[in-house]
Scaffold this active site. Structure first.
Site, mmCIF file in Angstrom:
data_model
loop_
_atom_site.group_PDB
_atom_site.id
_atom_site.type_symbol
_atom_site.label_atom_id
_atom_site.label_comp_id
_atom_site.label_asym_id
_atom_site.label_seq_id
_atom_site.Cartn_x
_atom_site.Cartn_y
_atom_site.Cartn_z
ATOM 1 N N TYR A 144 0.897 -1.308 -0.095
ATOM 2 C CA TYR A 144 0.026 -0.030 -0.099
ATOM 3 C C TYR A 144 0.893 1.241 0.048
ATOM 4 C CZ TYR A 144 -3.471 3.508 1.688
ATOM 5 O OH TYR A 144 -4.411 4.685 1.635
ATOM 6 N N ASP A 239 9.481 2.592 -1.069
ATOM 7 C CA ASP A 239 8.296 3.481 0.155
ATOM 8 C C ASP A 239 8.698 3.063 1.519
ATOM 9 O OD1 ASP A 239 6.370 4.263 1.501
ATOM 10 O OD2 ASP A 239 4.735 3.500 0.063
ATOM 11 N N LYS A 267 5.239 9.365 8.261
ATOM 12 C CA LYS A 267 5.117 8.731 9.758
ATOM 13 C C LYS A 267 6.221 9.201 10.789
ATOM 14 C CE LYS A 267 2.458 4.737 7.980
ATOM 15 N NZ LYS A 267 1.175 4.783 8.255
HETATM 16 N N1 PMP Z 1 3.236 4.200 1.995
HETATM 17 C C1 PMP Z 1 3.099 3.249 3.099
HETATM 18 C C2 PMP Z 1 3.935 2.249 2.906
HETATM 19 C C3 PMP Z 1 2.440 3.472 4.022
HETATM 20 O O1 PMP Z 1 2.218 2.412 4.898
HETATM 21 C C4 PMP Z 1 1.294 4.450 4.068
HETATM 22 C C5 PMP Z 1 0.168 4.698 4.987
HETATM 23 N N2 PMP Z 1 0.070 3.624 5.965
HETATM 24 C C6 PMP Z 1 1.368 5.371 3.033
HETATM 25 C C7 PMP Z 1 2.254 5.190 1.990
HETATM 26 C C8 PMP Z 1 0.245 6.528 2.849
HETATM 27 O O2 PMP Z 1 0.557 7.452 3.822
HETATM 28 P P1 PMP Z 1 -0.617 8.612 4.430
HETATM 29 O O3 PMP Z 1 -1.435 7.560 4.904
HETATM 30 O O4 PMP Z 1 0.358 9.425 5.151
HETATM 31 O O5 PMP Z 1 -0.907 9.123 2.898
#
Ligand code: PMP
Length: 433
Positions: A144, A239, A267
């Site tokens: 994700y 990511d 995060k």
């Molecule tokens: N990339 C990863 C690996 C994530 O875990 C998340 C959110 N859990 C995101 C992107 C998206 O981040 P956001 O919820 O801050 O948009």
């Protein structure tokens, strides 16, 4: 457990907000029951509006590596806020956070701050497309990357939890630009690159898949992705929104010794305030506007409050022994949980990398979305509810990570293990029912 206030708030929220929540994963759709409205947090604990206390392993889905309301993070925010909350002009705090990230992550030479992980991945993909002059994106099934059109195909997190195959509203023409390969499968990637290599702008993946539970990379997998993408002139986007500064002081890329072209962050670098970032090789990053032609902007990007919270959070991770302590606590929890599952006779596969971990309700092995998705989600739901009733809060889905923070004490961990023993027994009953 008293939940009257939460229930009253949910009733009103349902009238005002779709599903009563501002992000789908917060609803308890996959585990039954109703979400609790949280009122406050301190260290490893959160309290709901009815006054119930929980040992928290959600950690706001990852940012709170030092725990809730850490005094140093709060002080940094308060001090900054006293001088103004936003300027829309450059500030020293942006330079300081950029300096810190660049000094800790060798592959990042230049970085741009945004407001969320979603913005980070969407911007990184745009940049990769501009850099290569190609359109196609390769992503990994069950990973994700936020709610970016091109990346919601076969996505993890809430998309997997709610079994949504694709999302209405994304034009077929956009989804058709995305090729999906399984995690941990170099042969599949090699075949895709051989067939479509000249159309592919980027490969994007999570180094440790943390949105289909927790699935570590097989030895050599990430190095193989690095080699293959380089050979085809494809931008490798790692990511690290979840893993960055979570599993190692330099992120998963330093832990596993790979250098992606671009990295996305979020995060932990925001310390619980809205921050995302993308960065990488200067040659590519220099194409971002205004230095280059690739437009990407933001009214609140690099916001002072967010920068100071992120800086304070990262400084906390620089305390001697910070990651070693997380490792010890997290291992203690995983070992205790595994013993509890074995005692209850529930087949559970445990995965852990540093302070990220997950208990899959399946005999395993789990190495990708296909093997993760056969988990017994009914058993997980019973486990989740039994934990919650016993004062332990984990993500309300089988396909999410559990985060240990430096604020957890050994007593918290041991109390969690005791609660989990009973929760596994409750899960065992569901299986035989
Ligand atoms: N990339 C990863 C690996 C994530 O875990 C998340 C959110 N859990 C995101 C992107 C998206 O981040 P956001 O919820 O801050 O948009």
């Amino acid at each position: 457990m008293q939940t009257e206030r939460s229930r009253a708030l949910l009733a009103e929220a349902l009238r005002l907000i779709p599903g009563g929540v501002n992000s789908p994963v917060r609803a308890f759709t996959a585990v039954g029951g109703e979400p609790l409205f949280l009122a406050r947090g301190a260290g490893a604990h959160v309290w709901d509006v009815d006054g119930n206390r929980f040992i928290d392993y959600l950690g706001s889905w990852g940012p709170l590596i030092a725990g809730h309301a850490h005094p140093k993070v709060l002080a940094a925010i308060a001090e900054t806020a006293a001088h103004g909350t936003s300027f829309g002009a450059p500030t020293e705090l942006e330079v300081r956070l950029a300096r810190k990230v660049v000094s800790r992550v060798p592959s990042i030479e230049k970085i741009r701050m945004v407001n969320s992980g979603t913005e980070a991945t969407l911007s990184a993909i745009r940049l990769a497309r501009a850099h290569t002059g190609r359109d196609r994106v390769v992503k990994v099934e069950g990973c994700y990357h936020g709610h970016v059109d091109a990346l919601l195909v076969s996505a993890g997190s809430g998309v997997a939890t709610l079994s949504i195959p694709g999302t209405p509203g994304i034009p077929d023409a956009v989804a058709a630009q995305t090729t999906v390969v399984p995690f941990n499968d170099l042969d599949a990637l090699r075949a895709v690159l051989a067939a479509q290599g000249r159309e592919i702008a980027c490969v994007i993946l999570e180094p440790i898949a943390g949105n289909m539970g927790v699935v570590p990379p097989r030895p050599g997998y990430l190095a193989g992705v690095r080699e293959l993408t380089r050979a085809h002139g494809v931008v490798f986007i790692l990511d690290e929104v979840m893993t960055g500064f979570r599993v190692h002081a330099g992120g998963a890329q330093v832990l596993y010794g790979i250098e992606p072209d671009l990295t996305t962050l979020g995060k932990v670098i925001g310390g619980g305030l809205p921050v995302g970032a993308y960065g990488g090789r200067a040659e590519i990053m220099d194409k971002v506007s205004p230095q280059g032609p690739v437009y990407q902007a933001g009214t609140l990007s690099g916001n002072p409050l967010a920068m100071s919270a992120g800086l304070a959070n990262l400084e906390l991770t620089e305390a001697p022994g910070f990651y070693a302590r997380l490792e010890t606590l997290s291992a203690r929890l995983a070992d205790g949980l595994a013993e509890g599952a074995a005692a209850a006779g529930v087949p559970v596969t445990f995965h852990r990398v540093g302070s990220m971990q997950c208990a899959f309700f399946t005999a395993g092995p789990v190495s990708d979305w296909k093997s993760a998705s056969i988990s017994d989600t009914r058993a997980f739901a019973a486990y989740f509810r039994a934990l919650l009733e016993r004062g332990v809060y984990i993500a309300p889905s089988q396909y999410e990570a559990l985060f240990v923070s430096a604020a957890h004490s050994e007593a918290d961990i041991d109390a969690t293990i005791a609660a989990a023993r009973e929760a596994f027994t409750a899960a065992a009953r569901t299986r035989s029912a």
